[in-house]
Design a protein around this motif. Structure first.
Motif, PDB file in Angstrom:
ATOM      1  N   GLN A 158       0.841  -1.196   0.000  1.00 25.25           N
ATOM      2  CA  GLN A 158       0.000   0.000   0.000  1.00 25.25           C
ATOM      3  C   GLN A 158       0.887   1.261   0.000  1.00 25.25           C
ATOM      4  N   ARG A 183     -11.948  -3.550   6.020  1.00 28.62           N
ATOM      5  CA  ARG A 183     -11.687  -2.643   7.145  1.00 28.62           C
ATOM      6  C   ARG A 183     -12.914  -2.422   8.017  1.00 28.62           C
ATOM      7  N   ALA A 231     -11.576  -3.254  -0.151  1.00 25.68           N
ATOM      8  CA  ALA A 231     -10.788  -2.757   0.986  1.00 25.68           C
ATOM      9  C   ALA A 231     -11.681  -2.223   2.095  1.00 25.68           C
ATOM     10  N   ASP A 287      -1.750  -4.663  -0.797  1.00 22.93           N
ATOM     11  CA  ASP A 287      -1.879  -5.642   0.281  1.00 22.93           C
ATOM     12  C   ASP A 287      -2.960  -5.257   1.280  1.00 22.93           C
ATOM     13  N   GLU A 288      -3.626  -4.129   1.028  1.00 21.16           N
ATOM     14  CA  GLU A 288      -4.810  -3.754   1.803  1.00 21.16           C
ATOM     15  C   GLU A 288      -6.061  -3.811   0.927  1.00 21.16           C
ATOM     16  N   TYR A 289      -5.960  -4.513  -0.209  1.00 22.04           N
ATOM     17  CA  TYR A 289      -7.079  -4.891  -1.077  1.00 22.04           C
ATOM     18  C   TYR A 289      -7.677  -3.739  -1.884  1.00 22.04           C
ATOM     19  N   LYS A 344     -11.929   1.003  -3.920  1.00 23.54           N
ATOM     20  CA  LYS A 344     -11.799   0.587  -2.512  1.00 23.54           C
ATOM     21  C   LYS A 344     -12.972  -0.257  -2.025  1.00 23.54           C
TER      22      LYS A 344
END
Length: 381
Positions: free
Chosen positions: A223, A252, A248, A288-290, A245
């Motif tokens: 990221q 989260r 993501a 890596d945070e989608y 996002k």
């Protein structure tokens, strides 16, 4: 007690699978886990695998049977669909009922009366570590179990294709270089404190991109960095600004403010959305945070780096040794490009699906100073 199998692979694999489940259930019980499935003895495993194999070779109205058999008593199945009269575990019976139970997540419950195995109904739920035998394709069976910690793919124990037996070696991957997180989760090696299948979307994405059958690649980059752009061809046709996002934001999301059912359904929808984009020629790039950064990306060698000459290739199954080979020997251009990308971008991960069903994870090993290529399609079935 139970008739012996005529499918030879069932006889060979049954005691090995019995040993696996004995260890699995013993460790789960010692860890204080509850709602555990019964221990399946070798004779039961052999009989279920034998019945599943012969069903896989039959067709009903022109369609090959695809079913999932779960070994558990009715009282451990929750809100199950119970037959008034139990059905014998026979290929004829299973073939007839297959069209109604082939949807994902539907299991035929199998139990015994002390002498014979029978099918008592269907269920959508099962206890932890429950033995499941999937009929995936003609002559292709997958022996697996429900993992303890919730949402996510079942853990594969063995894959049988005709006379070929692939017994998953859970400890092998830990001994060779570094083991990527996706492989740790697929092998069910993570401890309870680390194991969160709800968030392990990489496995679900791998299954999705493999399912469309066109082949594809996903490049996972850190990221908040643009370093990866040095290893792709410009201009990038499908470069997203801002990044997408949807997935993501779900990952989260505070799980206390949304129901588990809603989050799982929403996750599946987003994963299928991104998985579909991987069918487009070129690689899909996510962080890596989608967050989705781009798709249809063509990779190239970074100007400051050399051509990759070798990788460490292995598959986490018994009797298969790790080998150092040129990346072109394990696949075509897509595999070579992914290996080069990870060679240049050592903090990246590459997931590659072939049209023939093979699936490979590329990562950099700091310990061995080489790109690792782990073939994991046996774990994704």
């Amino acid at each position: 007690m139970i008739n012996r199998a005529t499918y030879q692979a069932a006889k060979i694999v049954a005691p090995l699978v019995e040993e696996h489940f004995a260890t699995l259930l013993e460790e789960a019980s010692a860890a204080g886990e509850i709602d555990l499935a019964p221990q399946p003895p070798a004779r039961v495993i052999e009989a279920i695998v034998d019945a599943a194999f012969w069903v896989s070779l039959r067709k009903e109205e022109g369609h090959s049977a695809k079913i999932s058999l779960a070994f558990l008593p009715p009282e451990q199945s929750g809100n199950a669909l119970l037959f008034k009269h139990n059905l014998p575990l026979s290929p004829n019976i299973l073939t007839k009922i297959a069209p109604g139970v082939e949807r994902s997540g539907v299991y035929l419950g199998v139990w015994h009366d002390g002498y014979d195995l029978y099918v008592w109904g269907t269920t959508l739920t099962m206890p932890n570590c429950c033995l499941v035998v999937d009929v995936s394709d003609p002559a292709l069976l997958v022996i697996k179990h429900r993992r303890i910690h919730g949402f996510g793919k079942f853990t594969n124990v063995a894959v049988l294709k005709g006379e070929q037996i692939k017994l998953i070696n859970q400890k092998k991957a830990e001994k060779i270089g570094e083991c990527p997180g996706i492989l740790i989760s697929l092998l069910d090696l993570a401890g309870p404190s680390d194991h969160n299948d709800y968030l392990n979307v990489m496995i679900q994405l791998a299954v999705s991109m493999r399912a469309h059958g066109r082949g594809g690649a996903v490049l996972v980059v850190p990221q908040n960095t643009r370093e990866w752009e040095h290893s792709v061809i410009h201009p990038i046709t499908y470069h997203l600004t801002p990044s997408y996002k949807g997935l993501a934001n779900l990952v989260r999301k505070d799980r206390s403010v949304a129901s588990e059912i809603y989050l799982q359904a929403a996750l599946k929808k987003e994963i299928e959305y991104i998985g579909g984009l991987t069918a487009i020629d070129g690689a899909t790039v996510i962080t890596d945070e989608y967050e989705l950064l781009a798709f249809g990306v063509k990779t190239s060698r970074a100007h400051s780096n050399e051509h990759i000459q070798e990788i460490l290739f292995f598959e986490p199954i018994n009797d298969v040794a790790a080998v150092v080979i040129h990346p072109a020997k394990i696949g075509g251009t897509r595999h070579l490009s992914a290996a080069q990308f990870v060679f240049d971008q050592k903090d990246a991960l590459a997931l590659v699906a072939s049209q023939d069903g093979h699936f490979t994870v590329f990562s950099w090993s700091e310990k061995l100073n080489i790109v690792q290529a782990q073939r994991i399609d046996a774990l994704l079935l």
